[in-house]
Design an enzyme around this catalytic site. Structure first.
Site, PDB file in Angstrom:
ATOM      1  N   HIS A   1      59.704  25.929  17.646  1.00 53.19           N
ATOM      2  CA  HIS A   1      60.565  26.828  16.871  1.00 53.19           C
ATOM      3  C   HIS A   1      60.598  26.465  15.395  1.00 53.19           C
ATOM      4  O   HIS A   1      61.627  26.604  14.730  1.00 53.19           O
ATOM      5  CB  HIS A   1      61.989  26.856  17.450  1.00 53.19           C
ATOM      6  CG  HIS A   1      62.109  27.674  18.692  1.00 53.19           C
ATOM      7  ND1 HIS A   1      63.309  27.995  19.277  1.00 53.19           N
ATOM      8  CD2 HIS A   1      61.158  28.268  19.477  1.00 53.19           C
ATOM      9  CE1 HIS A   1      63.105  28.725  20.360  1.00 53.19           C
ATOM     10  NE2 HIS A   1      61.803  28.909  20.502  1.00 53.19           N
TER      11      HIS A   1
ATOM     12  N   HIS B   1      55.559  36.083  26.770  1.00 51.86           N
ATOM     13  CA  HIS B   1      56.220  36.750  25.638  1.00 51.86           C
ATOM     14  C   HIS B   1      55.349  36.617  24.395  1.00 51.86           C
ATOM     15  O   HIS B   1      54.735  35.575  24.145  1.00 51.86           O
ATOM     16  CB  HIS B   1      57.643  36.230  25.423  1.00 51.86           C
ATOM     17  CG  HIS B   1      57.777  34.894  24.775  1.00 51.86           C
ATOM     18  ND1 HIS B   1      57.819  34.737  23.402  1.00 51.86           N
ATOM     19  CD2 HIS B   1      57.933  33.647  25.291  1.00 51.86           C
ATOM     20  CE1 HIS B   1      57.998  33.456  23.109  1.00 51.86           C
ATOM     21  NE2 HIS B   1      58.056  32.774  24.237  1.00 51.86           N
TER      22      HIS B   1
ATOM     23  N   ASP C   1      54.254  28.657  20.916  1.00 49.96           N
ATOM     24  CA  ASP C   1      55.368  29.401  21.514  1.00 49.96           C
ATOM     25  C   ASP C   1      55.465  30.787  20.894  1.00 49.96           C
ATOM     26  O   ASP C   1      56.196  30.980  19.926  1.00 49.96           O
ATOM     27  CB  ASP C   1      56.662  28.618  21.286  1.00 49.96           C
ATOM     28  CG  ASP C   1      57.862  29.254  21.964  1.00 49.96           C
ATOM     29  OD1 ASP C   1      57.675  30.095  22.850  1.00 49.96           O
ATOM     30  OD2 ASP C   1      58.996  28.914  21.580  1.00 49.96           O
TER      31      ASP C   1
ATOM     32  N   GLU D   1      61.789  37.948  23.620  1.00 47.24           N
ATOM     33  CA  GLU D   1      62.134  36.867  24.538  1.00 47.24           C
ATOM     34  C   GLU D   1      63.024  35.847  23.847  1.00 47.24           C
ATOM     35  O   GLU D   1      63.948  35.290  24.451  1.00 47.24           O
ATOM     36  CB  GLU D   1      60.856  36.189  25.053  1.00 47.24           C
ATOM     37  CG  GLU D   1      61.082  35.136  26.136  1.00 47.24           C
ATOM     38  CD  GLU D   1      61.312  33.728  25.596  1.00 47.24           C
ATOM     39  OE1 GLU D   1      61.637  32.823  26.382  1.00 47.24           O
ATOM     40  OE2 GLU D   1      61.174  33.527  24.366  1.00 47.24           O
ATOM     41  N   GLU D   2      62.729  35.590  22.575  1.00 48.46           N
ATOM     42  CA  GLU D   2      63.471  34.581  21.829  1.00 48.46           C
ATOM     43  C   GLU D   2      64.926  34.974  21.598  1.00 48.46           C
ATOM     44  O   GLU D   2      65.743  34.142  21.218  1.00 48.46           O
ATOM     45  CB  GLU D   2      62.783  34.306  20.485  1.00 48.46           C
ATOM     46  CG  GLU D   2      61.363  33.774  20.599  1.00 48.46           C
ATOM     47  CD  GLU D   2      61.290  32.351  21.138  1.00 48.46           C
ATOM     48  OE1 GLU D   2      62.349  31.798  21.498  1.00 48.46           O
ATOM     49  OE2 GLU D   2      60.172  31.803  21.194  1.00 48.46           O
TER      50      GLU D   2
ATOM     51  N   ASP E   1      54.480  30.457  29.320  1.00 44.54           N
ATOM     52  CA  ASP E   1      55.228  30.316  28.073  1.00 44.54           C
ATOM     53  C   ASP E   1      55.045  28.885  27.573  1.00 44.54           C
ATOM     54  O   ASP E   1      55.638  27.952  28.102  1.00 44.54           O
ATOM     55  CB  ASP E   1      56.709  30.607  28.338  1.00 44.54           C
ATOM     56  CG  ASP E   1      57.525  30.704  27.060  1.00 44.54           C
ATOM     57  OD1 ASP E   1      56.988  30.372  25.990  1.00 44.54           O
ATOM     58  OD2 ASP E   1      58.699  31.102  27.145  1.00 44.54           O
TER      59      ASP E   1
END
Length: 437
Positions: A286, A125, A137, A171-172, A200
């Protein structure tokens, strides 16, 4: 290169691992097939992968600090990757979808050549969360897949199978982009996918070395590679089913992949195994600090090379020669006059639909076969009756049935379902196998 194993040793051991590669089964499951040997994969330059990450960081910085779905930074990321692939000779397609009122984008890149009925796909992603640039990420996976695709072009590699690469949007927000891609694929096209490899987060700053526990062939390919480096691996559990491979797995496509850890804390045993500290694998998961400073070069380098190894290995040759047997020999108890039970065989690497003469081997130990209803259940849920309380007072069902399964996609989870419909007698499923002629 910031890696503790010299390149000459790494490549020698990787070639040795290739020579040793064999199809491995899930627990209680075996698949007898011999993939063709592959040429050794090229080294993936760490400097090139890191340059892609620098470029993605610059895109985020110029677009409000992130590359999230619906934001300008994401579209700029798509355009950046597409331009690299177009220049390298790929056929690229940008696929649009809508999520949360915003337009999202998937990027698909096909390398010319290879058997169109056997497609090996790798993806990652490309979107970040809104709170940061998303360099680990998932810039890490996206950059490594991009550089592997460019290595295919530089080497002029022409594998037996067709190669396809994908970068997923949103994707998130719940695997939105990959789910859309899979949903748009006709059933016949899904059946052509011999495998999907997902990457990922592969450069976590306090890394572990995790391998997806899904398709046994793909899993073994990665484990063999890391074993050749002397790097121990563990089964990936933190994000199981939470990344884009789930979209493919849910429709019966064989999947696998790599992961270096997210917010979970590295255990003391894992610190002894891999080094690092007993803190989060990625302290910036994140968060706004998920920048180019949030990457472990050794992990990124090893995983990038592992991606290339898997692409070269799994794209060479046919994985299911005639006479391939998929078998489960794990015992399954059949409750007396109770609920149905199943034994599962996972079929992978078969092109197209199942044959009209699929051989279904049944080995059921039972003291009164006339109590039993035995069915074959296809991956899509279709039911084929094999034995319906026939055979009277004889014991056991040890028999090979022939089923016309030509309307079914071959790859996926096939089940032998057995139910005892009367009291007193008992037994168990001893074995279940499918033979593809």
């Amino acid at each position: 290169m910031n890696i503790s194993v010299p390149r000459r040793v790494t490549k020698a051991t990787a070639v040795a691992a290739l020579a040793a590669l064999a199809l491995a089964g899930l627990t209680g499951t075996t698949a007898s097939a011999n993939p063709a040997a592959a040429a050794a994969a090229p080294d993936i330059p760490l400097a090139n992968v890191k340059q892609h990450l620098t470029d993605l960081q610059s895109i985020a910085t110029a677009n409000g600090g992130n590359r999230a779905h619906g934001r300008t930074g994401y579209k700029a990321s798509i355009d950046f990757v597409k331009a690299k692939l177009d220049a390298a000779g790929y056929t690229t397609t940008v696929q649009q979808f809508t999520s949360g009122g915003s337009t999202g984008y998937n990027l698909i890149a096909d390398w010319p050549g290879g058997d169109p009925n056997q497609v090996l796909m790798a993806g990652s992603h490309l979107d970040s969360v809104t709170s940061g640039p998303g360099i680990n990420d998932n810039g890490s996976g996206s950059a490594a897949v991009l550089e592997t695709a460019l290595a295919v072009a530089r080497s002029g590699y022409q594998p037996t199978k067709h190669l396809r690469f994908g970068w997923w949007g949103a994707e998130e927000l719940g695997l939105v982009g990959s789910k859309y891609y899979v949903a748009q694929l006709p059933t016949a096209e899904r059946a052509k996918l011999s495998g999907y490899l997902n990457f990922d987060m592969i450069g976590s700053p306090n890394p572990g070395y995790f391998v997806y526990d899904d398709d046994p062939t793909i899993e073994t390919t990665f484990k063999n590679y890391f074993a050749g480096l002397g790097v121990p691996t563990e089964i990936e559990t933190e994000g199981d089913g939470r990344s884009d491979h789930a979209s493919f797995k849910n429709v019966g496509v064989p999947v696998g992949g790599l992961f270096t850890g997210a917010s979970r804390v590295k255990s003391s045993a894992q610190v002894q195994k891999w080094g690092g500290t007993a803190t989060a694998f990625d302290r910036c998961y994140h968060s706004s600090c998920d920048t180019t400073s949030n990457i472990n070069d050794t992990a990124l380098d090893r995983n990038s090379d592992a991606i290339a190894h898997a692409i070269w290995t799994l794209s060479a040759g046919t994985t299911t020669p005639p006479g391939t047997v998929f078998e489960n020999t794990a015992d399954v108890s059949i409750p007396d006059n109770g609920a149905a039970v199943t034994s599962t065989v996972n079929v992978t690497g078969v092109t197209g639909n199942a044959p009209s003469n699929l051989a279904v081997g049944v080995d059921v130990v039972h003291t009164y076969r006339g109590d039993l209803v035995v069915d074959l259940v296809a991956p899509d849920g279709s039911v084929y009756s094999l034995s319906n309380r026939s055979g009277g007072s004889a014991d056991n069902i040890v028999q090979t049935f022939t089923v016309n399964a030509s309307s079914e996609v071959a790859n996926g989870a096939w089940k032998l379902r057995v139910q005892d419909k009367a009291s007193v007698d008992t037994g168990y499923i001893s074995g279940f196998k499918l033979t593809f002629p």
